[in-house]
Each structure stands twice: as structure tokens, then as C-alpha cells.
Write an enzyme that holds these catalytic residues in place. Structure first.
Site, short mmCIF file in Angstrom:
data_model
loop_
_atom_site.label_atom_id
_atom_site.label_comp_id
_atom_site.label_asym_id
_atom_site.label_seq_id
_atom_site.Cartn_x
_atom_site.Cartn_y
_atom_site.Cartn_z
N ASP A 21 0.89 -1.12 0.11
CA ASP A 21 0.47 -0.11 -0.21
C ASP A 21 0.99 1.27 0.08
OD1 ASP A 21 -2.12 2.28 0.83
OD2 ASP A 21 -1.68 1.56 2.56
N ASP A 52 -0.07 4.97 0.68
CA ASP A 52 -0.68 6.19 2.48
C ASP A 52 -0.71 5.03 2.86
OD1 ASP A 52 -0.82 7.94 0.10
OD2 ASP A 52 -3.49 7.57 -0.21
N ASP A 56 -2.13 -0.42 6.13
CA ASP A 56 -1.95 0.32 6.81
C ASP A 56 -3.88 -0.06 7.51
OD1 ASP A 56 -2.56 1.74 5.21
OD2 ASP A 56 -2.94 3.91 6.82
MG LIG Z 1 -3.04 2.52 3.08
#
Ligand SMILES: [Mg+2]
Length: 199
Positions: free
Chosen positions: A7, A9, A142
Site C-alpha cells: 500500500d 498511504d 495500514d
Molecule cells: Mg494506507
């Protein structure tokens, strides 16, 4: 070896640090929430009905995604994972309401990871549709409770953040430790034996 989806961000680009800096610059007297106190995934929800729309406006503005700082060690870890034989891709879902987000994400990748990584960046609205059913596959992300229509082929490895501490599963605290978290997660996945040539 396997497929490693990463991922952008909150894993490679420091979205939260960039957002807090932009918020403080625009609203020096505003109710800035410290990084350690960001306890829900979406900042605009935690900022509430009064300040949430201002958060959305910052995120949707030109240059926001392009200017995000890096999370230390990410670029080096991507290179090391490829050297270890893994197929590594950035896998990101852009903000569909921002006319800048997807393009700026690719520009960010080119600057901070290198131009070649533009061709290794998967832009998708649904990460559960991405991956490899035949080889071990992980997604480093995240976000807890990733949405999607499919049963994903990957095991998620949570990239640690204050807003995902309650979520279960393997967790990567920082990029210097990728080997001790990602390698066992790949090894633990059981895949069907590939069909053998009958001759
Ligand atoms: Mg993310």
C-alpha cells in the site's frame, strides 16, 4: 518467494504527517490532533463535523498527495524484497473524489521510489481483486477491515499505526524488520502444487 503488494498511504507515503503539517499551516489555532492520538482510520471522522470538511478540503487540494513525506526505509525495503526474489508491487486505491490523487500518487512513486516503479504501481478501487492464487501473496497495508467484493488471495500484514492497534494479525512496526514479518507470512501460506507436465 512470492508476491508482495505494498500500500502507498500510511505505508510508503506518510499521509498522517503530511496532513497534520498542512492542517497546522492552514489553521494555526485549529484543534490539531497529534499523530499518536489519531485513533480512527479516517482523519475527517475523528476531526468531527466542524473540522472534518476542512480536513477533506486539504486532502482534495492540488499538491497534497504529491507533497507527502516518505516513511523511512520503505524504498530500501522494496529494493531488498525484489533482490530476495519477490514480485513486488505498489497497490493503492486513490481518493476517487480528488481529481489530483491518482496522478500525484504516480508522480510521488517516480520521485521517491524511482521512475521504474511507475510500471509496478497497481491503481485499483478494490484490493481484494488483486493478487496471485497460485503463489504465496501478502498485502502490507495500514487499513484495518479492508473492504472488497472478493475473497482475497493475500494475507494482510498491518503496517503499524495508532489507528489500527486493535486489529489482529501479523504486524510490521517499521520497514527495517520486513524480513522477520513478511518472509514467515509468505511461508505460512499453503498453495496447490502446480500442475506437472505428464510427459
Ligand atoms: Mg494506507
Amino acid at each position: 518467494v512470492g508476491v508482495v503488494l505494498v500500500d502507498q498511504d500510511g505505508v510508503l507515503a506518510d499521509f498522517e504527517r503530511g496532513l497534520l503539517a498542512s492542517f497546522r499551516a492552514r489553521y494555526p489555532a485549529g484543534p490539531a490532533i497529534e499523530l499518536a492520538d489519531r485513533t480512527v482510520f479516517r482523519a475527517r471522522e475523528q476531526y468531527g463535523p466542524g473540522w472534518g470538511p476542512k480536513i477533506s478540503a486539504i486532502i482534495g487540494s492540488a499538491g497534497f498527495y504529491r507533497g507527502l513525506p516518505v516513511i523511512p526505509g520503505g524504498a530500501a525495503a522494496l529494493t531488498q524484497m525484489r533482490q530476495a526474489g519477490h514480485d513486488v508491487f505498489v497497490c493503492t486505491t486513490p481518493d476517487a473524489t480528488s481529481p489530483y490523487c491518482a496522478g500525484e500518487k504516480l508522480d510521488w512513486v517516480a520521485e521517491h521510489l524511482g521512475p521504474d516503479w511507475r510500471r509496478r504501481t497497481i491503481i485499483t478501487p478494490d484490493k481484494t481483486l488483486i493478487g496471485d492464487q497460485l503463489r504465496p501473496c501478502v498485502l502490507v497495508d495500514d487499513r484495518p477491515d479492508l473492504p472488497g467484493v472478493a475473497s482475497p488471495p493475500w494475507t494482510q500484514i498491518l503496517f503499524d499505526a495508532p489507528y489500527n492497534r486493535a486489529a489482529p494479525g501479523p504486524r510490521l512496526a517499521d520497514w527495517t524488520r520486513w524480513r522477520e514479518v513478511i518472509e514467515p507470512a509468505l511461508a505460512a501460506q499453503h498453495r496447490p502444487e502446480p500442475a506437472r507436465d505428464p510427459r
